[in-house]
Every structure is written in C-alpha cells, then in structure tokens.
Scaffold this active site. Structure first.
Site, short mmCIF file in Angstrom:
data_model
loop_
_atom_site.label_atom_id
_atom_site.label_comp_id
_atom_site.label_asym_id
_atom_site.label_seq_id
_atom_site.Cartn_x
_atom_site.Cartn_y
_atom_site.Cartn_z
N HIS A 191 0.42 -2.96 7.39
CA HIS A 191 -0.57 -3.62 8.26
C HIS A 191 -0.67 -3.00 9.65
CE1 HIS A 191 -0.31 -7.17 5.35
NE2 HIS A 191 -1.57 -6.81 5.35
N HIS A 291 -10.48 0.30 -0.69
CA HIS A 291 -9.76 -0.89 -0.26
C HIS A 291 -10.63 -2.12 -0.50
CE1 HIS A 291 -8.14 -3.76 2.79
NE2 HIS A 291 -7.00 -3.27 2.34
#
Length: 310
Positions: A191, A291
């Site tokens: 992240h 993604h």
C-alpha cells in the site's frame, strides 16, 4: 448518434463506495462505466458534472477523440479525480460501441489473445489476526481452486517497521506459504507505505517464501524510491494503480520502477489508455496485471481488456 446525458451513481460498498457512470444517447443506446474512487466520490461526481459541457453532444463512437480533446482542453491535468471521471465515461462509451456493433469489446480491440484470464484473490483473510488464522483462511481459499493470494500482512506500520511488526509479518507469510504449499502464488501488498530502506529490509525477510511480487512498497509519487527498491529487491516489484495515464506511466517505465505494471483502468484514463500502457510495457517485456479492487462494471471491462492484451 449523439450523447444526450451523463449520469453518476454512488453505491455503498462497505469500506469504500463504488461510482458508476451511465452515458445515454439519442439512439436509445446507453452504456455503463465505473470510476470508483474510494473516499473521494463526491469530488469525482462533481468532476463528471464539469465534464458534461465537453462531452454531451459528441458521437459516443468517437472514443479516442473524446479522450484526447477533453484531456487537452482541461488546464489542470492528471490526478485521480479527473482521470477517473474520464475513465468512467470512456468505459461507458465502449459499452455503447459494443452494443452498436453487436460484438464483445475484445473484438473491437484486436480480438482475443486468450480464452481464460488468471485471477488472484483478495479479502480471503477477513477476520484473521494470528498466523494460524491466516493459514487456515488461506487453506480454505486454495481449496476452492484459487492459485494466487494477495494481502497486506504489515498491520499499521508506516514508513518504517519495528522488529516486532516485521516478525509478525514474516510469521504470517510463512504460515500461509506452509498452508498452501509451493505452487500457490503469494502477492504481498504494501500500500505504498514504506521508505526504501524498510522496503528492502522487508523484501530480504520475505524472499525465502518466494512471493510472486511485492506491490507498491514505496509511496507511488516517489519514482526514484520505487526504482531503487526494484533494482535491489530479491522479490519482484509491482505498481501502477496510482499512476495516471500514459504520460505518468512512461516515467515509471523509463525509470525501471516496476517488474510488473498494474494500471487501473478506471483511474488511468479508461480502456484504450490502459491498452496503450500495456503496449508500452510490452515493448520493455514487462508483464501487466490490471488492478481491480472495485465493482462489477470495472471487472467486466478489465476481463474484456485482459482477453486481448498480449
């Protein structure tokens, strides 16, 4: 055929909200796109309203022209809000094109390269806290036939990580590897939270478990840090979900910041822009994994795109 209306719909999706875009035409055809932007849905909805003045009245089949001219005519370019709004509208225009020509989208983008697209699972670990609990969840998920698992094992660590936090992450990844065996791929999500030194420390500790990749180990706006980690990491580095459009992606590729490119089609400018980014990556022999953490419209669009990208 002309576009007569563009409408946005915000849908509660538990942790974040989904944003769906509907484009209507005077021919009775309509298309759906997705532009989900987590907790910035109101900014996104406002941007869609702003873009109407540039798009309503256009021919919905002139997709390339719309994207080029709208991006050209917006003075404050780039960023997640504008690019997501363009992406959702562009996706809906492709939906209209598929209905108009009565064919699947992949046929309009060069035809199929494959009949099946491999997937990885996320959120499979919900409720797990200890290494044993992660292992049990992983074993259950692999039993469904899923061959790749992604998750973030780092708790609340940010920029740096303590010895205790790192050991906990190592224990969790090790337990999952032992539970699913050597053939299931493990994708480690970071992240964008770590500085280069910490990212390399993590990669060194996790390498023994043979992860398929570490995703976004450093903040995505620090291309130099991503490139440095990618150069020295024993684990392949993936990234790109927060890189917007071919211009930003060209920098990532030129700086050799990733081993695996991850454009997010509803943030990066849409389906055609993502196909162009995939071609840029292909020219450098960098594989692409589109993604997709969001809703069913983006999932359907990504499957069409993944079908026709080499």
């Amino acid at each position: 055929m002309k576009i007569t209306a563009i409408k946005s719909y915000i849908v509660d999706a538990y942790r974040t909200n989904w944003a769906f875009i509907k484009v209507e035409t005077d021919a009775g055809l309509h298309g759906w796109g997705e532009a989900s932007l987590g907790t910035q849905e109101m900014a996104l909805q406002g941007c869609v309203e702003d873009l109407k003045r540039l798009i309503v009245g256009r021919n919905p089949l002139e997709i390339e022209r719309m994207c080029f001219e709208v991006y050209r005519d917006i003075y404050w370019k780039g960023g997640p809000v504008l690019m997501s709004a363009i992406s959702g509208i562009e996706m809906a225009m492709w939906d209209i094109a598929g209905k108009h020509f009565n064919c699947p989208l992949y046929s309009l983008l060069g035809g199929k390269m494959r009949d099946r697209v491999r997937m990885y699972a996320n959120a499979w670990f919900t409720g797990a806290r200890s290494a044993d609990e992660f292992a049990a969840k992983a074993r259950e998920t692999a039993a469904l036939g899923i061959t790749a698992l992604k998750w973030d094992p780092f708790g609340k660590a940010h920029l740096s990580i303590s010895n205790g936090e790192l050991q906990r992450a190592v224990d969790i990844v090790g337990a999952v590897r032992e539970a699913v065996g050597p053939t299931v791929d493990l994708l480690i999500e970071c992240h964008g939270r770590f500085n280069p030194y910490t990212a390399l420390r993590i990669a060194a500790e996790l390498a023994e478990f043979k992860p398929m990749l570490m995703e976004e180990p450093c903040p995505p706006d620090d291309v130099a840090a991503m490139a440095e980690v990618r150069r020295r990491s024993p684990v392949p580095i993936a990234g790109g979900e927060r890189v917007y459009g071919k211009f930003d992606f060209s920098v990532y590729l030129e700086k050799q910041a990733v081993d695996i490119a991850q454009p997010d089609i509803f943030h990066t400018g849409g389906i055609m822009e993502s196909k162009k980014i995939a071609a840029m990556a292909e020219a450098r022999h960098i594989p692409v994994s589109f993604h997709n953490p969001s809703g069913p419209v983006s999932n359907a669009a990504i499957l069409q795109l993944a079908a026709c990208v080499p």
